[in-house]
Motif scaffolding. Structure first.
Motif, PDB file in Angstrom:
ATOM      1  N   THR A   6      11.911  -6.752  -3.961  1.00  0.00           N
ATOM      2  CA  THR A   6      13.120  -6.146  -3.043  1.00  0.00           C
ATOM      3  C   THR A   6      14.508  -6.245  -3.640  1.00  0.00           C
ATOM      4  N   VAL A   7      14.967  -5.285  -4.003  1.00  0.00           N
ATOM      5  CA  VAL A   7      16.399  -5.201  -4.628  1.00  0.00           C
ATOM      6  C   VAL A   7      17.682  -5.139  -3.533  1.00  0.00           C
ATOM      7  N   LYS A   8      17.289  -4.604  -2.258  1.00  0.00           N
ATOM      8  CA  LYS A   8      18.261  -4.588  -1.160  1.00  0.00           C
ATOM      9  C   LYS A   8      17.699  -4.490   0.208  1.00  0.00           C
ATOM     10  N   SER A   9      18.239  -5.214   1.017  1.00  0.00           N
ATOM     11  CA  SER A   9      17.670  -5.263   2.686  1.00  0.00           C
ATOM     12  C   SER A   9      18.766  -5.070   3.419  1.00  0.00           C
ATOM     13  N   SER A  10      18.282  -4.620   4.665  1.00  0.00           N
ATOM     14  CA  SER A  10      19.218  -4.228   5.790  1.00  0.00           C
ATOM     15  C   SER A  10      18.503  -4.340   7.168  1.00  0.00           C
ATOM     16  N   ASN A  11      19.249  -4.303   8.195  1.00  0.00           N
ATOM     17  CA  ASN A  11      18.462  -4.359   9.427  1.00  0.00           C
ATOM     18  C   ASN A  11      18.471  -2.700   9.871  1.00  0.00           C
ATOM     19  N   LEU A  12      19.047  -1.797   9.174  1.00  0.00           N
ATOM     20  CA  LEU A  12      18.958  -0.399   9.264  1.00  0.00           C
ATOM     21  C   LEU A  12      18.448   0.005   8.302  1.00  0.00           C
ATOM     22  N   GLU A  13      17.469   1.036   8.305  1.00  0.00           N
ATOM     23  CA  GLU A  13      16.820   1.759   7.356  1.00  0.00           C
ATOM     24  C   GLU A  13      17.743   2.652   6.810  1.00  0.00           C
TER      25      GLU A  13
END
Length: 75
Positions: A6-13
């Motif tokens: 994982t390089v970035k995560s978010s609650n919104l795709e």
């Protein structure tokens, strides 16, 4: 064997879509993993932008260069 990292995560795709396009335009294969987790992850967020482990460092540098992540947030 390469694995997804994982390089970035978010609650919104949708927050990851432009970063995904940026990486693809720069030759980094990536996917948005949309599995919603029932527990929190250390980086937060449920949707994850992932790359193969061999591309991880280059992807991180590109995301910093493109303004998608801050170096300080990776420490």
């Amino acid at each position: 064997m390469d694995e997804l990292k994982t390089v970035k995560s978010s609650n919104l795709e949708s927050d990851l879509a432009i970063a995904e396009s940026y990486l693809l335009d720069n030759g980094i294969e990536c996917v948005i993993n949309k599995e919603y987790l029932s527990i929190s992850t250390s980086r937060g967020g449920s949707a994850r932008l992932q790359v193969m482990s061999g591309d991880y460092q280059r992807a991180i540098e590109l995301l910093i260069e493109g303004g998608f992540v801050e170096r300080a947030s990776l420490d």
